[in-house]
Scaffold this active site. Structure first.
Site, PDB file in Angstrom:
ATOM      1  N   LYS A 272       0.845  -1.198   0.000  1.00 19.65           N
ATOM      2  CA  LYS A 272       0.000   0.000   0.000  1.00 19.65           C
ATOM      3  C   LYS A 272       0.878   1.246   0.000  1.00 19.65           C
ATOM      4  O   LYS A 272       2.011   1.203   0.471  1.00 19.65           O
ATOM      5  CB  LYS A 272      -0.866   0.019   1.268  1.00 19.65           C
ATOM      6  CG  LYS A 272      -1.998  -0.980   1.297  1.00 19.65           C
ATOM      7  CD  LYS A 272      -2.787  -0.856   2.587  1.00 19.65           C
ATOM      8  CE  LYS A 272      -3.920  -1.867   2.654  1.00 19.65           C
ATOM      9  NZ  LYS A 272      -4.953  -1.690   1.625  1.00 19.65           N
ATOM     10  N   ASP A 283      -7.433  -3.288  10.690  1.00 18.06           N
ATOM     11  CA  ASP A 283      -7.937  -4.235   9.695  1.00 18.06           C
ATOM     12  C   ASP A 283      -8.335  -5.565  10.352  1.00 18.06           C
ATOM     13  O   ASP A 283      -8.717  -6.507   9.675  1.00 18.06           O
ATOM     14  CB  ASP A 283      -6.883  -4.452   8.599  1.00 18.06           C
ATOM     15  CG  ASP A 283      -7.504  -4.879   7.274  1.00 18.06           C
ATOM     16  OD1 ASP A 283      -8.710  -4.630   7.073  1.00 18.06           O
ATOM     17  OD2 ASP A 283      -6.781  -5.470   6.451  1.00 18.06           O
ATOM     18  N   ARG A 346     -10.276 -11.701   1.966  1.00 13.27           N
ATOM     19  CA  ARG A 346     -11.125 -12.782   1.440  1.00 13.27           C
ATOM     20  C   ARG A 346     -10.424 -14.126   1.535  1.00 13.27           C
ATOM     21  O   ARG A 346     -11.065 -15.164   1.667  1.00 13.27           O
ATOM     22  CB  ARG A 346     -11.562 -12.445   0.007  1.00 13.27           C
ATOM     23  CG  ARG A 346     -10.427 -12.281  -0.977  1.00 13.27           C
ATOM     24  CD  ARG A 346     -10.827 -11.507  -2.226  1.00 13.27           C
ATOM     25  NE  ARG A 346     -10.870 -10.060  -1.993  1.00 13.27           N
ATOM     26  CZ  ARG A 346     -11.204  -9.162  -2.910  1.00 13.27           C
ATOM     27  NH1 ARG A 346     -11.545  -9.559  -4.130  1.00 13.27           N
ATOM     28  NH2 ARG A 346     -11.223  -7.876  -2.621  1.00 13.27           N
TER      29      ARG A 346
HETATM   30  N1  BES Z   1      -8.142  -3.840   4.439  1.00 17.78           N
HETATM   31  C1  BES Z   1      -8.307  -3.406   3.105  1.00 17.78           C
HETATM   32  C2  BES Z   1      -9.622  -2.636   2.894  1.00 17.78           C
HETATM   33  C3  BES Z   1      -9.736  -1.346   3.655  1.00 17.78           C
HETATM   34  C4  BES Z   1      -9.365  -0.148   3.049  1.00 17.78           C
HETATM   35  C5  BES Z   1     -10.234  -1.309   4.915  1.00 17.78           C
HETATM   36  C6  BES Z   1      -9.475   1.048   3.741  1.00 17.78           C
HETATM   37  C7  BES Z   1     -10.366  -0.116   5.607  1.00 17.78           C
HETATM   38  C8  BES Z   1      -9.984   1.063   5.023  1.00 17.78           C
HETATM   39  C9  BES Z   1      -8.307  -4.604   2.158  1.00 17.78           C
HETATM   40  O1  BES Z   1      -7.494  -5.658   2.547  1.00 17.78           O
HETATM   41  C10 BES Z   1      -7.779  -4.122   0.853  1.00 17.78           C
HETATM   42  O2  BES Z   1      -6.638  -3.779   0.774  1.00 17.78           O
HETATM   43  N2  BES Z   1      -8.655  -4.115  -0.148  1.00 17.78           N
HETATM   44  C11 BES Z   1      -8.307  -3.676  -1.448  1.00 17.78           C
HETATM   45  C12 BES Z   1      -8.774  -4.730  -2.409  1.00 17.78           C
HETATM   46  C13 BES Z   1      -8.241  -4.565  -3.799  1.00 17.78           C
HETATM   47  C14 BES Z   1      -6.762  -4.816  -3.821  1.00 17.78           C
HETATM   48  C15 BES Z   1      -8.979  -5.542  -4.672  1.00 17.78           C
HETATM   49  C16 BES Z   1      -9.012  -2.344  -1.687  1.00 17.78           C
HETATM   50  O3  BES Z   1     -10.143  -2.173  -1.236  1.00 17.78           O
HETATM   51  O4  BES Z   1      -8.399  -1.486  -2.298  1.00 17.78           O
HETATM   52 ZN    ZN Z   2      -7.172  -5.865   4.566  1.00 18.07          ZN
HETATM   53 MN    MN Z   3      -5.491  -5.462   1.912  1.00 20.61          MN
END
Ligand code: BES
Ligand code: ZN
Ligand code: MN
Length: 495
Positions: A272, A283, A346
């Site tokens: 990230k 998370d 997931r």
């Molecule tokens: N934990 C994150 C989602 C999230 C983002 C939670 C901001 C709380 C605040 C999740 O694991 C993630 O990174 N999701 C990605 C998925 C994508 C790579 C398909 C997302 O939502 O960008």
């Molecule tokens: Zn996550």
């Molecule tokens: Mn993630």
């Protein structure tokens, strides 16, 4: 917050808050207190046009010729339309006006033809004060005592003392769960790792609540390749926690709650960006809710058979971390092409869901996860996303959410979205297309639910953490979900 209940009487000194219902008329004890302030309270109310509107407060400091330090009139709304929820939020507002006092007395004169019973009104007020007073300051060593809020004890004066105690007892048990959830999501990720989280869950065991912790070896034996793939870049051993609460009969249904517990989500090799990455300490919010929920269910001895699963991992980049392009096999034998190591939630849910179905055969499963940024784009902090193909279960959850104002908004799933997660070299990929990111994530999770099991997925990414506080919580972890699911259990399993 220490909360006690006493017979209606006028406090001689200290801080006092008087509940005022619609019309703005002070009750019997309210009038006595007004006289003790030389009429300053009613005059201030009149000047401020305070007529008992829910959440409206007027404060008189240091009335002359009285030992009272602070006198607050706070509105609890129209007698006929007040709800436990609106009163509780008024209690949350009241906390702000009293927080500088070490203790306070709250007065509730009888309210004529109120929509909420007297005992429930005071229980809701006290609950609002207690929830809003939450603070996570254990790592602040330099803050001056004078800067900290002081209120830690309230005494509530009411005609129905026994009823109030009874009503508050239930709320207190549920609130203890909410506060635990807030603590867990607030802890920094160097302190709350999968290992220490599991240890804290284990501390809850007793009084009929069973807690089992499963480590890497056993997960390897069970073939949990999806969860283990996420964990393999971390020095912290992944843990699966299993809560079991059997408060109902042997033949009664079992409901399961499964929480995503990514104690830190760096994104892994699909790293990230740095700004805001600190948010990924929460998370593990889904697992935090499941933990708080079991504390609540056990604390109030809920008459339900419930199982809770926490999938605890840390998602880190490392020489041993999983790569984009890896193919992993989940415990139920399905293969997954990992195209983005940041879509890790997931993968964790897949194996946690297999475990609960294999070992507990629940009739109903509700999973909770801070799963996607896409759900925040759709709903912001106002609703969590609800994904389910079961209309009855969806209605039950939605209603419970409305009752406690932890609201859910139903989002679509369906076979048309399934195509987006098919992989040319494996059974599925962990990444959808450009659009409907929260739905493709839910569609992925659904592939791990067996036929005949009622299932709902709650994407709580937008509601787990509040940047600017809520009526019942300061800035930070909200505890969203504990009250919702407690209510869902109470309304649908305990009748
Ligand atoms: N934990 C994150 C989602 C999230 C983002 C939670 C901001 C709380 C605040 C999740 O694991 C993630 O990174 N999701 C990605 C998925 C994508 C790579 C398909 C997302 O939502 O960008
Ligand atoms: Zn996550
Ligand atoms: Mn993630």
């Amino acid at each position: 917050m220490k909360v006690s209940f006493a017979k209606l009487a006028r406090p001689a000194s200290g801080a006092v808050a008087v509940a005022v219902a619609d019309g703005g008329k002070l009750g019997k004890i309210g009038q006595v207190i007004d006289r003790a302030t030389g009429g300053a309270l009613s005059a201030a109310m009149k000047a401020a046009k305070h007529t008992g509107q829910a959440g409206k407060t007027v404060t008189v400091y240091g009335p002359p010729r009285s030992k009272l330090t602070t006198v607050v009139a706070f509105g609890i709304g129209k007698a006929k339309s007040m709800t436990a929820q609106s009163i509780e939020e008024a209690g949350g507002t009241l906390y702000g006006t009293l927080s500088k006092e070490p203790r306070a007395t709250i007065i509730l004169d009888d309210v004529k033809s109120a929509a909420v019973a007297t005992a429930d009104i005071v229980a809701a007020i006290a609950s609002g004060v207690a929830l809003k007073s939450y603070r996570f300051d254990k790592y602040r060593t330099m803050e001056k005592a004078s800067a900290k809020p002081k209120l830690n004890s309230i005494s509530v004066a009411v005609s129905d003392v026994a009823g109030a105690r009874e009503a508050y007892k239930v709320r207190e048990a549920v609130n203890a769960g909410v506060l635990l959830t807030r603590d867990l999501v607030s802890e920094p990720p160097n302190i709350l790792t999968p290992v220490t989280f599991a240890a804290r869950a284990k501390e809850l065991a007793g009084g009929g609540l069973k807690v089992k912790v499963i480590g890497r070896k056993e997960m390897e034996k069970m073939g949990m390749g999806a969860l283990l793939g996420v964990a393999q870049g971390s020095i912290h051993e992944p843990k699966l926690v299993v809560f079991e609460w059997n408060g109902a009969g042997k033949n009664d249904p079992t409901v399961a709650f499964v929480g995503k517990g990514v104690c830190f989500d760096s994104g892994g090799i699909s790293l990230k960006p740095g700004a805001g990455m600190w948010d990924m300490k929460w998370d593990m919010g889904g697992a935090g809710v499941v933990t708080g929920l079991f504390k609540a269910l056990a604390g109030r001895k809920a008459k339900v058979n419930a199982v809770g699963i926490l999938g605890l991992v840390e998602n880190m980049p490392d020489a041993n971390a999983q790569r984009p392009g890896d193919v992993v096999t989940s415990a139920d034998g399905q293969t997954i092409e990992v195209l983005n190591t940041d879509a890790e939630g997931r993968l964790v849910l897949a194996d946690a869901l297999w475990y609960v179905q294999e070992h507990h055969k629940p009739d109903t499963i509700v999973d909770l996860a801070t799963l996607t940024g896409a759900i925040i784009a759709a709903l912001a902090e106002h609703y969590a996303g609800l994904f389910s193909d079961d209309d009855d279960l969806s209605a039950q959850l939605t209603d419970a959410g409305l009752a406690v104002k932890e609201r859910l908004w139903r989002m679509p799933i369906g076979p048309e979205y399934d195509k987006l997660i098919n992989s040319p070299i494996a059974d599925m990929k962990n990444l959808g297309g450009r659009y409907a990111g929260a739905t493709t994530a839910a569609q992925f999770v659904k592939r791990f639910i067996r036929k005949g099991t009622a299932w709902a997925h709650l994407d709580i990414a937008g509601v787990t953490w509040a940047e600017s506080g809520t009526p019942l919580a300061p800035k930070g972890g909200t505890g969203y979900g504990v009250r919702l699911l407690d209510r869902f259990v109470a309304d649908n399993y305990e009748r």
